[in-house]
Design an enzyme around this catalytic site. Structure first.
Site, short mmCIF file in Angstrom:
data_model
loop_
_atom_site.label_atom_id
_atom_site.label_comp_id
_atom_site.label_asym_id
_atom_site.label_seq_id
_atom_site.Cartn_x
_atom_site.Cartn_y
_atom_site.Cartn_z
CE LYS B 79 33.27 26.99 3.68
NZ LYS B 79 32.15 27.68 3.41
CB SER B 154 29.52 26.30 6.06
OG SER B 154 29.71 26.90 4.63
CB SER B 178 28.62 29.69 4.28
OG SER B 178 27.76 28.69 4.35
#
Ligand SMILES: [Zn+2]
Lengths: 495, 517
Positions: B79, B154, B178
């Protein structure tokens, strides 16, 4: 405006101080960067103190311990549980946009530090509101050249551990404030908490001051509190407070404005001009949005750890003064002078006094010879070339009657200048003990040459013999004046 | 078998045994990224050369008989909220466009030390704020199961790249769901470990007391493999736990006899889509069949979870994101000339002596701050900064932030009480399967409710895992969530693995992934 106040001033000055001291740690409060003063800009930085994305703080245990040491010496209560808070504000020298500080649960509170009023024996107990730890910001340097108005930021200082010590408004004169700061500095230096170097920014002081003015009917008028900043020496603190007291009194006479009707004003001290100047009113609008720092865990302090810290920290100056006076039987004044010079000088004195066996003699030598020459030379007592053993040697020879004190001073000066041993210096200066035969023949010579003195002494004026001593020293610099005097009187009596 | 069809566990075994080279494995996934990511947008940057170089070096190591790390040759997508010294780290924000950190996040460093191959950085909601991945400054991620739908957020890029077999495993971060929510919406397995289990150092902070990094993969077994490398105490993160790391993969096949799983009836209220409710109840039945006991429990303060979360997280974020001010790095507004003339500027901090000399500097400075932040942050980030700033302000702190902390303690207590009665808590991850891109983006409140089932895990600091438990009639994956007491990751992984042993939901691939070359 005259800034001179006399004892007859018609008001009381009420002063509280806020002192920031940089802790003497090798590394910063929340990262491993060095805290060395004077390094090239931005060379002592890392992701944490630069506030880079993703960086995290880790508490420096040594900084916490030093701060606790200071708080203990100030008689503060140490909280068993303390946490960190973020103080949020924007400024370029604050790279994270917040300062890690302590808000509602400082690690210590409710202490006190006594100060002896410089004018007399009055001892004042100045209460300490709180002592807390926080990180320093960096330094902004505004480049005014070429009209660019560029600002350069040095983040070497960012994250340096600071201990903030806040006093209650218990000080009652500018002189007392200065004396208290001296005592605080001495304490912190003794404990190895800080070097308290104001030039390098290791100690910074802000003062809150107002006046209590007795009015008709016994009412006390209190002038609005002013916070003074930008004072870069203890002398400036005293001068700023003297100035500010006078200024507030004048203002009060003109406006009768009292505390509480206006927000606290901040004034900056302009040292060359010798005045305080109003800074913009900001307090009322600032909201730091303090909240607990989620990147750090609360610190818990155990009784055992506190006891160990107390054990390891050594005596504060106030305790040491009493101990010195008692152990070496020296007057409080002497103990004060010695202790105020720092722990190293006290060690030197104790070494010397131990060798000499007489505290007062050692103290006199410390004050008249060692300290005087040390101050002339500069540097620290640890680097002073004449060590306690040599001084004790000189003092011992005076006691034995080898030479007098003034001769001893010459020897001390020569040892200091040449770096040679006492023996060497004594030999090279031709200083040798004068034996009794030598002394008798010298005195006989003197009496023969001075019939007038002989007559005076025989007529009952023994003090006339003093005139012979100078002559004796001229003929032989090694003679002991006391012995010359005694011998001459004896010979006259035998006449 | 294609490397992209292999589990991560099989892949590293094959590399270790020499049945597959790290280079071949890496190439296979890079090929898929090239072929598919134009439609999915899961990656913000792909480090093709770096990945191939690393893979070749691992093969070289093996050839020389040098010891290989536990993840040798395993391609990993990371990420873009984790710092990588050799690749940009943007948090999907214009504020950090092109930003290259000078250091690796602890997790990235551990991956490298384990001989993993970092193939690229994945798309996300800007600064991890969002539940749909539509808040990325670099375009939304498209759900591989239906490109018109959101992958969740997210960590939407990490979830989508695993779902589309562009990486066998990925690293995500979970502040309020997330990892788990996008894993659920993309049909993969995602684990949010206990707070402090994985170091946060180098994870760009959103809400420090809630953020936690975790593994995202196709199965519990693969999550266990990845977790074993990234978990563990880090002296550089004061909030990281010192507890030793167990071998997460060792105990997976132990049966679930005697394990008590809590079911919260309130989860099945009006907001829950019936298809999801059905699949979740089926999963409970499967667990019962596997030997577990299902016990209904009450979480009395769960209702307050979203409100509490949307105070605490924005408060911390408003402070964490203050550093993006244009002064030191990141986006700075270029106004041509910031006029340094007028006095009347305002230094924000009154407490220091080394202040500015002139007001001109200050007004120019404030202008630079305002414009840089106005230009650099997207609307959701600004919304949360404003929310947090407001809630921390004098006069509001007690009513909002302080009260939220109190409720957080109550929620934590709910969990402690619940775990007296059960070993795990099961339930839905999201109220619905993947929603359409744009469907909720105009309604922040509707978007905040997608976190309904996940935020309490973070508020309590415990662990949670999400994995597929069925599909809608329209072919969209449905997720199931398990939560466990602090440090009970072995049980979370074991229960999930046992479930995945009995079912094949986690083996299903979206059509886009199966499309022949
Ligand atoms: Zn540093």
């Amino acid at each position: 405006m005259t800034a001179t106040l006399t004892a007859a001033v018609p008001f009381t000055t009420v002063i509280g101080l806020e002192v920031h001291v940089q802790l003497q740690t090798r590394t910063k409060l929340f990262c491993g960067c060095a805290t060395t003063f004077g390094a090239a800009p931005n060379t002592q930085v890392c992701p944490t103190c630069l506030g880079l994305p993703g960086s995290l703080p880790v508490m420096n245990r040594t900084a916490f311990e030093l701060a606790v040491r200071a708080a203990l010496a100030l008689g503060c209560k140490i909280a068993p549980f303390t946490k960190w808070d973020r103080k949020n504000y924007f400024y370029p020298d604050l790279p994270k946009g917040y300062q890690i500080s302590q808000f509602d649960l400082p690690f210590s509170s409710q202490g006190a530090l006594e100060v002896v009023d410089p004018k007399g024996a009055l001892t004042r107990n100045v209460r300490i509101t709180r002592v807390h730890l926080e990180e320093d910001a960096g330094k902004s340097m505004h480049d005014e050249t070429a009209g660019t108005g560029d600002t350069r930021i040095d983040l070497n200082r960012a994250g340096t551990p600071l201990c903030e010590i806040v006093s209650e408004p218990d000080l009652r004169s500018p002189q007392e404030a200065r004396a208290w700061l001296n005592e605080l500095k001495l304490l912190l230096v003794y404990l190895g908490v800080s070097d308290c170097n104001m030039q390098e920014g290791s100690l910074r002081v802000d003062a809150n001051v107002n006046l209590h003015i007795p009015c008709d009917g016994g009412r006390i008028a209190k002038t609005p509190i002013v916070e003074i900043k930008n004072m870069n020496s203890f002398r400036s603190v005293e001068r700023a407070l003297v100035y500010e007291s006078a200024r507030q009194y004048e203002e009060w006479q003109a406006t009768k404005a009292e505390m509480g009707k206006t927000p606290k004003q901040t004034r900056g001290w302009d040292d060359p001009a010798g005045v305080t100047r109003a800074q913009r009113h900001k307090e009322e609008s600032s909201d730091y949005r303090y909240f607990p720092e989620p990147d750090l865990v609360p610190v818990t302090v155990s009784e055992e750890w506190l006891a160990a810290t107390r054990e390891a920290m050594g005596d504060p100056p106030s305790v040491l003064r009493e101990a010195l006076a008692a152990t070496w039987k020296i007057p409080p004044y002497d103990a004060d002078v010695l202790v105020n010079q720092g722990r190293e000088l006290v060690s030197y004195f104790e070494d010397l006094a131990g060798r000499v066996g007489e505290g007062k003699v050692a103290s006199n030598w410390m004050q008249q010879d060692v300290l005087r020459t040390l101050n002339e030379r500069g540097g620290s007592i640890d680097d002073f070339p004449v060590r306690p053993a040599a001084v004790a040697d000189i003092i011992g020879r005076v006691a034995k009657g080898d030479f007098d004190t003034s001769r001893a001073r010459e020897i001390f000066a020569e040892v200091l200048a040449s770096g040679r041993t006492v023996d060497d210096v004594v030999a090279s200066m031709g200083i040798a003990a004068v034996d009794d035969d030598e002394l008798i023949s010298l005195c006989r010579e003197l009496l023969a040459a001075n019939p007038r003195v002989v007559a005076d002494v025989q007529g009952g004026k023994e003090q006339a013999a003093a005139g012979l001593i100078g002559q004796a020293k001229k003929k032989n610099p090694n003679v002991n004046p006391g012995k010359v005097r005694a011998m001459c009187l004896e010979l006259i009596r035998q006449m | 078998m294609q490397p992209s069809d292999m589990s991560a566990v099989d892949l590293v075994t094959a590399v270790r045994h020499g049945d597959l080279t790290a280079l071949r494995a890496t190439e296979a996934f890079l090929e898929r990224i090239e072929r598919l990511d134009g439609q999915i947008n899961a990656f913000l940057s792909v480090d093709r050369e770096g990945a191939l170089r690393t893979a070749a070096a691992i093969d070289e190591k093996r050839k020389k008989g040098q010891p290989l790390g536990p993840l040798a040759g395993l391609p990993v997508a990371v990420k873009d909220a984790l710092c990588t010294f050799d690749q940009p780290t943007t948090c999907a924000s214009k504020m950090l466009a092109g930003f290259r950190p000078p250091y690796d996040a602890e997790v990235v460093a551990r991956l490298r030390a384990a001989d993993a191959v970092i193939v690229g950085k994945t798309n996300m909601d800007e600064f991890a704020m969002g539940g749909s991945n539509e808040n990325s400054a670099f375009g939304p991620v498209h759900n591989p199961w239906d490109l018109t739908r959101a992958p969740g957020g997210s960590s939407g890029g990490s979830a989508a790249c695993v779902a589309a077999d562009m990486a066998p495993v990925a690293i995500g971060s979970d502040t309020g769901g997330s990892i788990r929510q996008p894993a659920g919406l993309c049909g993969i397995t995602g684990l949010k470990p206990t707070y402090g289990r994985v170091s946060r150092r180098g994870l760009v902070a959103f809400a420090s007391s809630l953020d936690q990094i975790g593994p995202m993969a196709r199965s519990a077994g693969d999550c266990a493999l990845l977790l074993e490398t990234i978990a563990g105490h880090d002296p550089g993160d004061a909030t990281s736990l010192e507890s030793p790391v167990p071998p997460y993969g060792a105990d997976l096949d132990r049966p679930l006899e005697g394990v008590r799983i809590g079911r919260v009836p309130a989860h099945f209220g009006a907001g829950l889509c019936p298809e999801v409710a059905h699949a979740v109840e089926e999963a409970f039945a499967a667990f019962r069949a596997a030997g577990a006991t299902i016990i209904d429990i009450d979480m009395p303060h769960a209702d307050a979870g979203v409100a509490t979360y949307y105070l605490i997280a924005p408060c911390e974020a408003s402070s964490n994101l203050a550093r993006y001010d244009g002064a030191h790095y990141g986006h700075r507004a270029e106004p041509g000339r910031l006029h340094p003339a007028e006095p009347g500027g305002h230094r924000a901090e009154p407490g220091k002596g080394s202040g500015a000399s002139g007001g001109g500097f200050e007004s120019a400075l404030v202008e630079m701050y305002c414009r840089s932040r106005a230009e650099g942050f997207g609307p959701e980030v600004k919304r949360r900064i404003m929310l947090g700033t407001y809630a921390l302000s004098a006069g509001y702190y007690d009513a909002y932030y302080a009260k939220a902390l109190k409720v957080r303690r109550l929620i934590r207590q709910d969990y402690l009480d619940a775990f007296e009665k059960v070993d795990l808590i099961g339930g839905p991850v999201s109220a619905t399967a993947a929603f359409k891109l744009g469907e909720k983006s105009g309604d922040p409140l509707a978007m905040y409710l997608v976190d309904l089932y996940t935020v309490c895990t973070n508020l309590a600091g415990v662990g949670g895992i999400s994995f597929p438990c069925g599909f809608t009639k329209g072919g969209l994956p449905i997720g199931f969530q398990l939560q466990a007491p602090a440090l009970a990751e072995p049980l979370l992984l074991r229960a999930t693995d046992r479930y995945q042993h009995l079912t094949d939901w986690h083996r299903r691939r979206p059509a886009i992934a199966a499309r022949p070359r």
